[in-house]
Scaffold this motif. Structure first.
Motif, short mmCIF file in Angstrom:
data_model
loop_
_atom_site.label_atom_id
_atom_site.label_comp_id
_atom_site.label_asym_id
_atom_site.label_seq_id
_atom_site.Cartn_x
_atom_site.Cartn_y
_atom_site.Cartn_z
N ARG A 132 47.82 39.28 10.59
CA ARG A 132 47.70 38.68 11.92
C ARG A 132 47.67 37.15 11.83
O ARG A 132 48.37 36.46 12.58
CB ARG A 132 46.45 39.18 12.63
CG ARG A 132 46.55 40.61 13.08
CD ARG A 132 45.34 41.08 13.89
NE ARG A 132 45.40 42.51 14.08
CZ ARG A 132 46.24 43.13 14.89
NH1 ARG A 132 47.11 42.42 15.58
NH2 ARG A 132 46.24 44.44 15.00
N ARG A 166 52.66 48.11 11.23
CA ARG A 166 52.06 48.27 12.56
C ARG A 166 51.78 46.90 13.18
O ARG A 166 52.11 46.66 14.35
CB ARG A 166 50.77 49.08 12.44
CG ARG A 166 50.11 49.36 13.77
CD ARG A 166 48.94 50.33 13.67
NE ARG A 166 48.13 50.24 12.47
CZ ARG A 166 47.17 49.34 12.25
NH1 ARG A 166 46.92 48.41 13.16
NH2 ARG A 166 46.47 49.36 11.14
N LYS A 208 53.18 44.00 12.31
CA LYS A 208 54.48 43.34 12.51
C LYS A 208 55.09 43.76 13.84
O LYS A 208 55.60 42.94 14.60
CB LYS A 208 55.44 43.67 11.36
CG LYS A 208 56.85 43.12 11.55
CD LYS A 208 57.80 43.58 10.48
CE LYS A 208 58.14 45.04 10.54
NZ LYS A 208 58.91 45.46 11.72
N ASP A 209 55.02 45.06 14.13
CA ASP A 209 55.61 45.56 15.37
C ASP A 209 54.87 45.10 16.62
O ASP A 209 55.44 45.08 17.71
CB ASP A 209 55.70 47.08 15.33
CG ASP A 209 56.79 47.57 14.37
OD1 ASP A 209 57.58 46.74 13.88
OD2 ASP A 209 56.83 48.79 14.11
N GLU A 210 53.61 44.70 16.49
CA GLU A 210 52.90 44.09 17.62
C GLU A 210 53.46 42.70 17.91
O GLU A 210 53.57 42.30 19.07
CB GLU A 210 51.41 43.98 17.32
CG GLU A 210 50.68 45.30 17.28
CD GLU A 210 49.23 45.14 16.85
OE1 GLU A 210 48.67 44.02 16.98
OE2 GLU A 210 48.65 46.13 16.37
N TYR A 211 53.79 41.97 16.87
CA TYR A 211 54.33 40.61 17.04
C TYR A 211 55.83 40.61 17.29
O TYR A 211 56.33 39.70 17.95
CB TYR A 211 54.00 39.75 15.80
CG TYR A 211 52.56 39.31 15.77
CD1 TYR A 211 52.17 38.12 16.37
CD2 TYR A 211 51.59 40.10 15.16
CE1 TYR A 211 50.83 37.72 16.36
CE2 TYR A 211 50.26 39.70 15.14
CZ TYR A 211 49.89 38.52 15.75
OH TYR A 211 48.58 38.13 15.74
N LEU A 212 56.53 41.58 16.76
CA LEU A 212 57.99 41.68 16.92
C LEU A 212 58.32 43.07 17.47
O LEU A 212 58.81 43.93 16.75
CB LEU A 212 58.69 41.46 15.57
CG LEU A 212 58.34 40.17 14.83
CD1 LEU A 212 58.93 40.18 13.43
CD2 LEU A 212 58.82 38.96 15.61
N PRO A 213 58.05 43.30 18.77
CA PRO A 213 58.16 44.66 19.31
C PRO A 213 59.58 45.15 19.59
O PRO A 213 59.78 46.33 19.81
CB PRO A 213 57.35 44.59 20.60
CG PRO A 213 57.47 43.17 21.03
CD PRO A 213 57.52 42.37 19.75
N LYS A 214 60.57 44.26 19.61
CA LYS A 214 61.95 44.67 19.87
C LYS A 214 62.89 43.62 19.30
O LYS A 214 62.45 42.58 18.83
CB LYS A 214 62.19 44.88 21.36
CG LYS A 214 61.80 43.70 22.22
CD LYS A 214 61.91 44.05 23.68
CE LYS A 214 61.33 42.92 24.52
NZ LYS A 214 61.42 43.17 25.92
N TYR A 246 64.50 43.79 16.52
CA TYR A 246 63.99 43.62 15.16
C TYR A 246 64.93 42.75 14.33
O TYR A 246 66.14 42.94 14.34
CB TYR A 246 63.84 44.98 14.48
CG TYR A 246 62.95 45.94 15.24
CD1 TYR A 246 61.62 45.63 15.49
CD2 TYR A 246 63.45 47.14 15.71
CE1 TYR A 246 60.81 46.50 16.19
CE2 TYR A 246 62.64 48.02 16.42
CZ TYR A 246 61.32 47.70 16.66
OH TYR A 246 60.52 48.55 17.35
N ASP A 285 62.97 36.04 25.25
CA ASP A 285 61.85 35.49 26.05
C ASP A 285 62.40 34.67 27.19
O ASP A 285 63.28 33.91 27.07
CB ASP A 285 60.96 34.51 25.26
CG ASP A 285 60.18 35.14 24.15
OD1 ASP A 285 60.41 34.70 23.04
OD2 ASP A 285 59.35 36.01 24.41
#
Length: 139
Positions: A59, A98, A100-106, A108, A139
């Motif tokens: 994090r 897990r 990583k996917d919170e920070y980079l959710p799509k 990839y 964004d």
């Protein structure tokens, strides 16, 4: 693109300027729309101590990546290539993935994960570096 836009710009968010001054490297470098983020680790900016465990360090490392990208006018969504270094590659992948996917959710990015025997401090377990193209994310 104008020649002025292609000049290399070191990016050092305020809490990291001392690193640039003493260790002689930028947290990120921007040339045109490209941004290269130096390896970020799980060290707390207030205590300057490594966080406990892979989740907390991951994090903090992603927060460092995000801070450097913001300083360059980019975001996590603009990351096109991610390189991560792990002292326990196989053991940490589930937790790291897990977070990583919170920070980079799509959207990839390309990703290379490398197992290493050591990082800059003995307590460190993960390091993250990234390449981004400003404005390429959603964004």
């Amino acid at each position: 693109m104008r020649a002025h836009d292609m000049k290399r710009q070191p990016i050092n968010p305020p809490p990291t300027q001392a690193i640039y001054d003493t260790l002689h490297f930028a947290q990120a470098t921007r040339v045109g729309d490209m941004v290269w983020v130096s390896g970020q680790v799980g060290v707390d900016n207030v205590t300057l101590a490594p966080a406990e465990g892979v989740e907390a360090q991951t994090r903090l490392a992603f927060e460092g990546v995000q801070s450097a990208l913001r300083g360059a006018g980019a975001s996590l969504a603009d990351i096109v290539d991610l390189s991560t270094f792990h002292t326990d590659l196989r053991g940490d992948m589930e937790v790291f993935g897990r977070v990583k996917d919170e920070y980079l959710p799509k959207l990839y990015p390309s990703w290379t994960a490398v197992g290493v025997t050591q990082l800059a401090l003995p307590e460190l377990v993960v390091e993250i570096r990234a390449v981004a193209v400003v404005g390429s994310g959603d964004d």
